[in-house]
Write an enzyme that holds these catalytic residues in place. Structure first.
Site, PDB file in Angstrom:
ATOM      1  N   TYR A  76     -25.278   6.534   5.166  1.00 38.55           N
ATOM      2  CA  TYR A  76     -24.270   6.886   6.166  1.00 38.55           C
ATOM      3  C   TYR A  76     -23.937   5.707   7.065  1.00 38.55           C
ATOM      4  O   TYR A  76     -22.797   5.507   7.450  1.00 38.55           O
ATOM      5  CB  TYR A  76     -24.723   8.088   7.015  1.00 38.55           C
ATOM      6  CG  TYR A  76     -23.594   8.606   7.867  1.00 38.55           C
ATOM      7  CD1 TYR A  76     -22.666   9.505   7.337  1.00 38.55           C
ATOM      8  CD2 TYR A  76     -23.412   8.161   9.177  1.00 38.55           C
ATOM      9  CE1 TYR A  76     -21.599   9.958   8.092  1.00 38.55           C
ATOM     10  CE2 TYR A  76     -22.337   8.607   9.934  1.00 38.55           C
ATOM     11  CZ  TYR A  76     -21.441   9.507   9.393  1.00 38.55           C
ATOM     12  OH  TYR A  76     -20.373   9.940  10.131  1.00 38.55           O
ATOM     13  N   PHE A 128       8.006  -2.154   8.804  1.00 36.30           N
ATOM     14  CA  PHE A 128       7.478  -1.458   7.645  1.00 36.30           C
ATOM     15  C   PHE A 128       7.289  -0.002   8.062  1.00 36.30           C
ATOM     16  O   PHE A 128       6.926   0.278   9.206  1.00 36.30           O
ATOM     17  CB  PHE A 128       6.153  -2.060   7.147  1.00 36.30           C
ATOM     18  CG  PHE A 128       5.688  -1.370   5.888  1.00 36.30           C
ATOM     19  CD1 PHE A 128       6.314  -1.609   4.681  1.00 36.30           C
ATOM     20  CD2 PHE A 128       4.674  -0.427   5.930  1.00 36.30           C
ATOM     21  CE1 PHE A 128       5.939  -0.930   3.540  1.00 36.30           C
ATOM     22  CE2 PHE A 128       4.289   0.253   4.786  1.00 36.30           C
ATOM     23  CZ  PHE A 128       4.922   0.002   3.585  1.00 36.30           C
ATOM     24  N   THR A 129       7.512   0.923   7.133  1.00 34.10           N
ATOM     25  CA  THR A 129       7.563   2.357   7.477  1.00 34.10           C
ATOM     26  C   THR A 129       6.375   2.825   8.329  1.00 34.10           C
ATOM     27  O   THR A 129       6.561   3.291   9.449  1.00 34.10           O
ATOM     28  CB  THR A 129       7.629   3.195   6.191  1.00 34.10           C
ATOM     29  OG1 THR A 129       6.575   2.777   5.323  1.00 34.10           O
ATOM     30  CG2 THR A 129       8.957   2.985   5.470  1.00 34.10           C
ATOM     31  N   ASP A 219       0.364  -8.349   9.577  1.00 36.22           N
ATOM     32  CA  ASP A 219       0.180  -7.382   8.500  1.00 36.22           C
ATOM     33  C   ASP A 219      -0.147  -8.222   7.272  1.00 36.22           C
ATOM     34  O   ASP A 219       0.734  -8.816   6.652  1.00 36.22           O
ATOM     35  CB  ASP A 219       1.454  -6.559   8.305  1.00 36.22           C
ATOM     36  CG  ASP A 219       1.276  -5.504   7.209  1.00 36.22           C
ATOM     37  OD1 ASP A 219       0.338  -5.645   6.401  1.00 36.22           O
ATOM     38  OD2 ASP A 219       2.080  -4.561   7.165  1.00 36.22           O
ATOM     39  N   LYS A 262      -3.106  -3.332  -1.995  1.00 38.22           N
ATOM     40  CA  LYS A 262      -2.112  -4.280  -2.513  1.00 38.22           C
ATOM     41  C   LYS A 262      -2.842  -5.531  -3.001  1.00 38.22           C
ATOM     42  O   LYS A 262      -3.460  -5.497  -4.047  1.00 38.22           O
ATOM     43  CB  LYS A 262      -1.076  -4.611  -1.441  1.00 38.22           C
ATOM     44  CG  LYS A 262      -0.654  -3.436  -0.571  1.00 38.22           C
ATOM     45  CD  LYS A 262       0.161  -2.371  -1.280  1.00 38.22           C
ATOM     46  CE  LYS A 262       0.328  -1.108  -0.436  1.00 38.22           C
ATOM     47  NZ  LYS A 262       1.030  -1.264   0.804  1.00 38.22           N
ATOM     48  N   ARG A 386      14.426   2.254  -1.300  1.00 37.72           N
ATOM     49  CA  ARG A 386      14.129   1.565  -0.040  1.00 37.72           C
ATOM     50  C   ARG A 386      15.476   1.319   0.621  1.00 37.72           C
ATOM     51  O   ARG A 386      16.002   0.228   0.621  1.00 37.72           O
ATOM     52  CB  ARG A 386      13.386   0.250  -0.279  1.00 37.72           C
ATOM     53  CG  ARG A 386      11.953   0.428  -0.727  1.00 37.72           C
ATOM     54  CD  ARG A 386      10.955   0.571   0.412  1.00 37.72           C
ATOM     55  NE  ARG A 386      10.611   1.939   0.744  1.00 37.72           N
ATOM     56  CZ  ARG A 386       9.417   2.318   1.206  1.00 37.72           C
ATOM     57  NH1 ARG A 386       8.439   1.470   1.327  1.00 37.72           N
ATOM     58  NH2 ARG A 386       9.205   3.556   1.557  1.00 37.72           N
ATOM     59  N   PHE A 453      11.134   9.980   3.250  1.00 34.44           N
ATOM     60  CA  PHE A 453      11.331   9.575   1.854  1.00 34.44           C
ATOM     61  C   PHE A 453      10.275  10.143   0.914  1.00 34.44           C
ATOM     62  O   PHE A 453      10.527  10.341  -0.261  1.00 34.44           O
ATOM     63  CB  PHE A 453      11.370   8.038   1.738  1.00 34.44           C
ATOM     64  CG  PHE A 453      10.157   7.349   2.300  1.00 34.44           C
ATOM     65  CD1 PHE A 453      10.083   7.037   3.647  1.00 34.44           C
ATOM     66  CD2 PHE A 453       9.096   7.005   1.482  1.00 34.44           C
ATOM     67  CE1 PHE A 453       8.962   6.394   4.170  1.00 34.44           C
ATOM     68  CE2 PHE A 453       7.975   6.364   1.988  1.00 34.44           C
ATOM     69  CZ  PHE A 453       7.909   6.074   3.344  1.00 34.44           C
TER      70      PHE A 453
HETATM   71  C1  LIG Z   1       1.337  -0.478   1.977  1.00 36.24           C
HETATM   72  C2  LIG Z   1       1.620  -1.226   3.188  1.00 36.24           C
HETATM   73  C3  LIG Z   1       1.156  -0.782   4.435  1.00 36.24           C
HETATM   74  C4  LIG Z   1       0.417   0.522   4.633  1.00 36.24           C
HETATM   75  O1  LIG Z   1      -0.774   0.555   3.942  1.00 36.24           O
HETATM   76  P1  LIG Z   1      -1.385   1.901   3.309  1.00 36.24           P
HETATM   77  O2  LIG Z   1      -2.639   1.452   2.651  1.00 36.24           O
HETATM   78  O3  LIG Z   1      -0.375   2.449   2.359  1.00 36.24           O
HETATM   79  O4  LIG Z   1      -1.648   2.848   4.441  1.00 36.24           O
HETATM   80  C5  LIG Z   1       1.430  -1.578   5.521  1.00 36.24           C
HETATM   81  N1  LIG Z   1       2.137  -2.723   5.415  1.00 36.24           N
HETATM   82  C6  LIG Z   1       2.605  -3.171   4.237  1.00 36.24           C
HETATM   83  C7  LIG Z   1       3.361  -4.458   4.163  1.00 36.24           C
HETATM   84  C8  LIG Z   1       2.368  -2.438   3.090  1.00 36.24           C
HETATM   85  O5  LIG Z   1       2.859  -2.883   1.919  1.00 36.24           O
END
Ligand SMILES: *Cc1c(COP(=O)(O)O)cnc(C)c1O
Length: 462
Positions: A76, A128-129, A219, A262, A386, A453
């Site tokens: 844990y 970014f969303t 990011d 990613k 997009r 979306f």
């Molecule tokens: C995918 C992504 C996010 C969000 O990450 P999640 O793991 O999907 O929550 C943030 N910024 C960028 C540039 C992304 O491609």
């Protein structure tokens, strides 16, 4: 004289396990997309042939990563996998403190809550969303300060992800530095087509922010891809490794949010990394509320191990060269067919320019959403809108955003598909392009409240 005119690259791996793909008929797909409300997110993945919806969490892990999965320390607290991940984040990204999270948005949630106060402004190189939504939910207002060329899908600038320093200076002059907790720097810029930011720009942003006491939070989700573009395109970096360039990029920032799904070649995972001890302390106590203990953050030990190992593989020059090379290969094929795409080709995806693809469909009838549905019907290839659907509505006024870019993203998962899959994809897009005048557009029949979306439904215009 030699007949060899070029030397191709090839994937720096061989395939050890395969997953069969399923093909369907056109009739079947017409049915499937209707049932999915013409939203590719709502298709059953079993009904998809080549899945280019996203490169998020869809990578193929290596034998080294899978071996690490068996080494999960599921205690844990104090899991050894956490310490391995921490060591690699410190080594390859250079930040002092690590907070693991279940994925990128978990880290965005934490940093937004900690740094943003009601009425603050958060400038960034295009939204970014999930990032923008967390900034808004914390009371901040996102301000786009990316260079104008980023909104032009035909501009060939090598670093279309750059921040416009004048826009940043103007914002500081207008609202005051104390209303700007940090600049949100994306590398690469997903919504601009995977476009990179230059090292020079990052250095300049750092200098300007330091002058005003403003933090810089990156990011870093696709920062390895960005580092590779710097190696290829920016003076003085051709002889540096991707890993060295990544470290330098991070050195101009105070911390980062990361989606390991990613760059880092895992199916789930993310983190917040930060240099400031007070912010770290705050994040460490908040993560317990929303994700889990600070040594697992919503992840299993095995997930942290796979991500720790994924970092080591992600920064290898031959890996990143093949990854971006495959995207560029698809882009070149599409250009040969005359299909309008965003240029230069970005790091993780090809973006079809739906405004030029369907000039007869108004943005209110969702050209990109229409194109994604048509492509699925043609071949079973799944892509993502997009454009205006993804852009959503202004939380304050409730009005639709009308983004300049109306795109369909063909996202290439890492180490998953072959060059032959890219050929099949290009041929299907070309086919849909030939039939473009017959497409009529869609209307929205259901709109969810957040990040619409994902779940919105549509029907064809009569
Ligand atoms: C995918 C992504 C996010 C969000 O990450 P999640 O793991 O999907 O929550 C943030 N910024 C960028 C540039 C992304 O491609």
């Amino acid at each position: 004289m030699s007949k060899i005119t070029k030397r191709s690259w090839a994937e720096p791996y061989k395939i050890k396990m395969v997953e069969p793909l399923r093909k369907t008929t056109r009739q079947y797909r017409e049915d499937a997309i209707r049932k999915a409300g013409y939203n590719t997110f709502l298709l059953y993945s079993e009904d998809v042939y080549i899945d280019l919806l996203t490169d998020s969490g869809t990578s193929a892990m290596s034998d080294y990563q899978w071996a690490g999965m068996m080494m999960g320390d599921e205690a844990y607290s104090g899991s050894k996998n956490f310490y391995h991940l921490e060591e690699n984040v410190q080594k390859y990204y250079g930040y002092k403190y690590l907070i693991p999270t279940h994925q990128g948005r978990g880290a965005e949630h934490l940093i937004s809550r900690i740094l943003i106060k009601q009425g603050d402004y958060v400038p960034g190189n295009m939204y970014f969303t999930t990032t923008r939504l967390h900034q808004e939910l914390s009371g901040g207002q996102f301000v786009d300060i990316i260079i104008d060329e980023a909104h032009d899908p035909t501009s060939l600038l090598p670093f279309k992800g750059d921040i416009d320093l004048n826009k940043l200076e103007n914002l500081i002059a207008k609202v005051g530095a104390d209303k700007i907790p940090y600049v949100s720097v994306a590398a690469t810029v997903n919504m601009a087509g995977g476009q990179p930011i230059s090292m020079k720009n990052m250095r300049d942003v750092r200098a300007l922010c330091s002058k005003h006491g403003i933090k810089v939070i990156m990011d870093a989700t696709r920062a390895v891809e960005n580092a590779y573009f710097i190696q290829c395109r920016e003076d003085g970096y051709a002889n540096k490794t991707t890993a060295e360039i990544l470290r330098e990029m991070c050195s101009y920032t105070d911390g980062c949010t990361m989606s390991g799904k990613k760059d880092l070649l895992v199916n789930i995972g993310g983190f917040l990394a930060i240099n400031d001890e007070d912010i770290y302390e705050e994040a460490r106590s908040l993560v317990v509320v929303y994700e889990g203990m600070h040594t697992y953050g919503g992840l299993a030990g095995r997930d942290m191990e796979a991500m720790a190992r994924g970092i080591e593989e992600a920064v290898q020059d031959d890996h990143i060269q093949a990854r971006v090379g495959q995207v560029e290969y698809l882009g070149a094929q599409l250009q040969e067919y005359g299909v309008p795409i965003v240029l230069p080709v970005g790091g993780h995806a090809i973006y079809l320019d739906a405004k030029r693809f369907y000039p007869h469909i108004s943005q209110d009838n969702f050209p990109a959403q229409t194109l994604a549905a048509e492509l699925y019907i043609d071949s079973g290839i799944r892509s993502m809108e997009r454009g205006i659907v993804s852009a959503g509505r202004d939380v304050k006024t409730g009005k639709n955003y009308y983004p300049k870019l109306e795109l369909v993203r063909l996202t290439i998962p890492r180490r998953v598909y072959t060059q032959a899959h890219m050929d099949v994809t290009a041929e299907s897009v070309a086919e849909v392009y030939e039939a473009r005048t017959r497409a009529k557009g869609l209307e929205m029949t259901f709109e969810p409240k957040y990040l619409r979306f994902f779940q919105a439904r549509f029907s064809p215009i009569a």
